[in-house]
Design an enzyme around this catalytic site. Structure first.
Site, PDB file in Angstrom:
ATOM      1  N   ASP A  76       0.782  -1.229   0.000  1.00 49.42           N
ATOM      2  CA  ASP A  76       0.000   0.000   0.000  1.00 49.42           C
ATOM      3  C   ASP A  76       0.816   1.283   0.000  1.00 49.42           C
ATOM      4  O   ASP A  76       0.257   2.377  -0.053  1.00 49.42           O
ATOM      5  CB  ASP A  76      -0.972   0.005   1.186  1.00 49.42           C
ATOM      6  CG  ASP A  76      -0.292  -0.319   2.501  1.00 49.42           C
ATOM      7  OD1 ASP A  76       0.951  -0.360   2.531  1.00 49.42           O
ATOM      8  OD2 ASP A  76      -1.005  -0.545   3.491  1.00 49.42           O
ATOM      9  N   CYS A  85     -22.897  -7.458   0.487  1.00 49.58           N
ATOM     10  CA  CYS A  85     -22.920  -6.307   1.395  1.00 49.58           C
ATOM     11  C   CYS A  85     -24.241  -5.512   1.291  1.00 49.58           C
ATOM     12  O   CYS A  85     -24.516  -4.665   2.136  1.00 49.58           O
ATOM     13  CB  CYS A  85     -21.765  -5.357   1.067  1.00 49.58           C
ATOM     14  SG  CYS A  85     -20.121  -6.061   1.361  1.00 49.58           S
ATOM     15  N   CYS A  99     -26.529  -5.618   4.332  1.00 45.39           N
ATOM     16  CA  CYS A  99     -25.854  -5.523   5.634  1.00 45.39           C
ATOM     17  C   CYS A  99     -25.335  -4.103   5.826  1.00 45.39           C
ATOM     18  O   CYS A  99     -24.576  -3.604   5.011  1.00 45.39           O
ATOM     19  CB  CYS A  99     -24.697  -6.528   5.701  1.00 45.39           C
ATOM     20  SG  CYS A  99     -23.725  -6.398   7.213  1.00 45.39           S
ATOM     21  N   CYS A 104     -21.094  -2.249   9.129  1.00 47.78           N
ATOM     22  CA  CYS A 104     -19.938  -1.346   9.186  1.00 47.78           C
ATOM     23  C   CYS A 104     -20.376   0.111   9.162  1.00 47.78           C
ATOM     24  O   CYS A 104     -19.750   0.968   9.799  1.00 47.78           O
ATOM     25  CB  CYS A 104     -18.958  -1.651   8.053  1.00 47.78           C
ATOM     26  SG  CYS A 104     -19.581  -1.355   6.382  1.00 47.78           S
ATOM     27  N   CYS A 147     -19.705   2.690  12.388  1.00 53.19           N
ATOM     28  CA  CYS A 147     -18.699   3.743  12.207  1.00 53.19           C
ATOM     29  C   CYS A 147     -19.057   4.931  13.094  1.00 53.19           C
ATOM     30  O   CYS A 147     -20.122   5.533  12.920  1.00 53.19           O
ATOM     31  CB  CYS A 147     -18.634   4.186  10.745  1.00 53.19           C
ATOM     32  SG  CYS A 147     -17.455   5.534  10.470  1.00 53.19           S
ATOM     33  N   CYS A 163     -12.520   9.709   8.987  1.00 52.41           N
ATOM     34  CA  CYS A 163     -12.151   8.349   9.360  1.00 52.41           C
ATOM     35  C   CYS A 163     -11.074   8.382  10.439  1.00 52.41           C
ATOM     36  O   CYS A 163     -10.069   9.080  10.319  1.00 52.41           O
ATOM     37  CB  CYS A 163     -11.635   7.599   8.132  1.00 52.41           C
ATOM     38  SG  CYS A 163     -11.014   5.945   8.472  1.00 52.41           S
ATOM     39  N   CYS A 207      -8.274   2.067  13.733  1.00 54.60           N
ATOM     40  CA  CYS A 207      -9.607   1.900  14.300  1.00 54.60           C
ATOM     41  C   CYS A 207     -10.122   0.532  13.875  1.00 54.60           C
ATOM     42  O   CYS A 207      -9.900   0.117  12.741  1.00 54.60           O
ATOM     43  CB  CYS A 207     -10.535   3.006  13.795  1.00 54.60           C
ATOM     44  SG  CYS A 207     -12.256   2.837  14.311  1.00 54.60           S
ATOM     45  N   CYS A 243     -15.251  -0.693  12.149  1.00 51.89           N
ATOM     46  CA  CYS A 243     -15.973  -1.215  10.983  1.00 51.89           C
ATOM     47  C   CYS A 243     -15.562  -2.642  10.650  1.00 51.89           C
ATOM     48  O   CYS A 243     -16.354  -3.417  10.111  1.00 51.89           O
ATOM     49  CB  CYS A 243     -15.785  -0.309   9.769  1.00 51.89           C
ATOM     50  SG  CYS A 243     -14.116  -0.288   9.062  1.00 51.89           S
ATOM     51  N   CYS A 291     -17.690  -7.171  10.664  1.00 50.36           N
ATOM     52  CA  CYS A 291     -17.831  -7.708   9.313  1.00 50.36           C
ATOM     53  C   CYS A 291     -17.312  -9.135   9.262  1.00 50.36           C
ATOM     54  O   CYS A 291     -16.103  -9.350   9.421  1.00 50.36           O
ATOM     55  CB  CYS A 291     -17.074  -6.847   8.315  1.00 50.36           C
ATOM     56  SG  CYS A 291     -17.229  -7.397   6.596  1.00 50.36           S
TER      57      CYS A 291
END
Length: 343
Positions: free
Chosen positions: A144, A202, A205, A208, A212, A228, A255, A258, A262
């Site tokens: 990333d 998703c 659902c 998340c 949040c 965020c 964090c 979320c 899941c």
């Protein structure tokens, strides 16, 4: 066909040997790749144009490289995509932080900062590939911090789908918690594309989104990074406002809100408690040695301390006030001093 099947078996076994959760391989001449890249690029461009990236200006700078892997990795013929769980969500997974004493002022680090940092695993897969081919090949590991649409490659390779929280959901794991690594290789490898079958989508659902605490995740909308907590504690490098500090709550790095839900299930608290007095008072060099190889090293000591200061400024107890006073007298960091004076 036989060689492709044998390679797919080898890839699965090699991924397991290096501690990966799953793997795929995509040739850079795959006919679906240009379309997938163009669609992903358009979504990211719109997100950037809407200003949802906050201070992450590097995302816009990397955009041309991300959208053209053929130029970014000119010698690559294929990309191996790997997912790693890294002990994320496992309360028993190890971490480098000392256990806080009873009554110590506490801040929390996301549970994904457990075990060794996954960024180093690409070289292990490369060594496996060298063994398979009987020769060394030119390759570049990219995660990333490099210009790669790693989630797009993971979904194209059938490793999972992107959830509403913008994380990769994998079909054979009880939660979303995986990281993605890529290895661009100059070798004529066959495609290994999986047929992803999720136990549920998703669409029905909202776990998340509901969980949040800052409304950074909204139905049908891309992530609002400036709201965020992970962005505020890791990516935002300037002084935190009072509102931002309030949004952070007790988090000093990342964090879990979320990802913990899941798919929907009972929460398991696998956060890492950190003694804020230890974080602020220990020599910076000692803390760097402690977190070396850990995900928190990306933020760095000053960033973690800035977060601790912002958190303590919201607390009215004598311990917090004493610690802030000590920090004001002892810290030579301009950012820390500015955060102490803010609001």
């Amino acid at each position: 066909m036989r060689e492709a099947e044998e390679f797919a078996t080898w890839l699965s076994e090699a991924a397991e040997r290096i501690g990966a959760h799953s793997a795929c391989c995509i040739r850079l001449d795959h006919p679906d790749l240009p379309v997938a890249l163009a669609e992903n690029h358009a979504r990211v461009e719109a997100w950037l144009a809407d200003g949802k990236q906050g201070e992450m200006e590097y995302l816009e700078r990397m955009l041309p490289q991300k959208s053209d892997p053929w130029t970014t990795f000119p010698h690559a013929q294929a990309v191996i995509v790997l997912t790693f769980t890294n002990g994320w969500g496992d309360p028993e997974a190890v971490h480098p932080f000392p256990i806080p004493e009873m009554g110590a002022p506490i801040g929390y680090v996301s549970s994904y900062a457990r075990e060794i940092d996954y960024h180093a695993r690409g070289q292990a897969m490369l060594a496996e590939l060298h063994t398979l081919l009987g020769r060394e090949v030119e390759a570049e590991a990219a995660v990333d911090t490099k210009p790669v649409y790693e989630r797009m490659f993971a979904t194209l390779g059938g490793l999972g789908i992107i959830g509403a929280n913008n994380l990769l959901r994998v079909p054979d794991r009880t939660n979303v918690r995986v990281f993605i690594g890529t290895l661009f290789v100059n070798a004529d490898l066959p495609n290994v594309i999986h047929d992803v079958k999720m136990p549920f989508g998703c669409e029905d659902c909202l776990a998340c989104i509901i969980n949040c605490p800052t409304d950074a995740i909204r139905p049908g909308k891309p992530i609002d990074a400036p709201h965020c907590i992970s962005y505020l504690t890791i990516e935002k490098r300037s002084v935190l406002s009072r509102v931002e500090a309030e949004m952070m709550g007790d988090w000093i790095f990342g964090c879990d809100e979320c990802s913990n839900v899941c798919p929907p299930k009972e929460k398991i608290d696998s956060r890492i408690p950190v003694d804020l007095a230890w974080l602020l008072k220990q020599p910076a060099g000692e803390i760097r040695r402690t977190i070396k190889g850990n995900a928190t090293a990306y933020a760095g000591v000053t960033q973690l301390r800035r977060n601790a200061v912002a958190m303590l400024k919201l607390r009215e107890d004598p311990v917090a006030k004493e610690l802030l006073g000590w920090t004001a007298r002892q810290s030579g960091s301009a950012l820390i001093q500015e955060q102490l004076r803010a609001w």
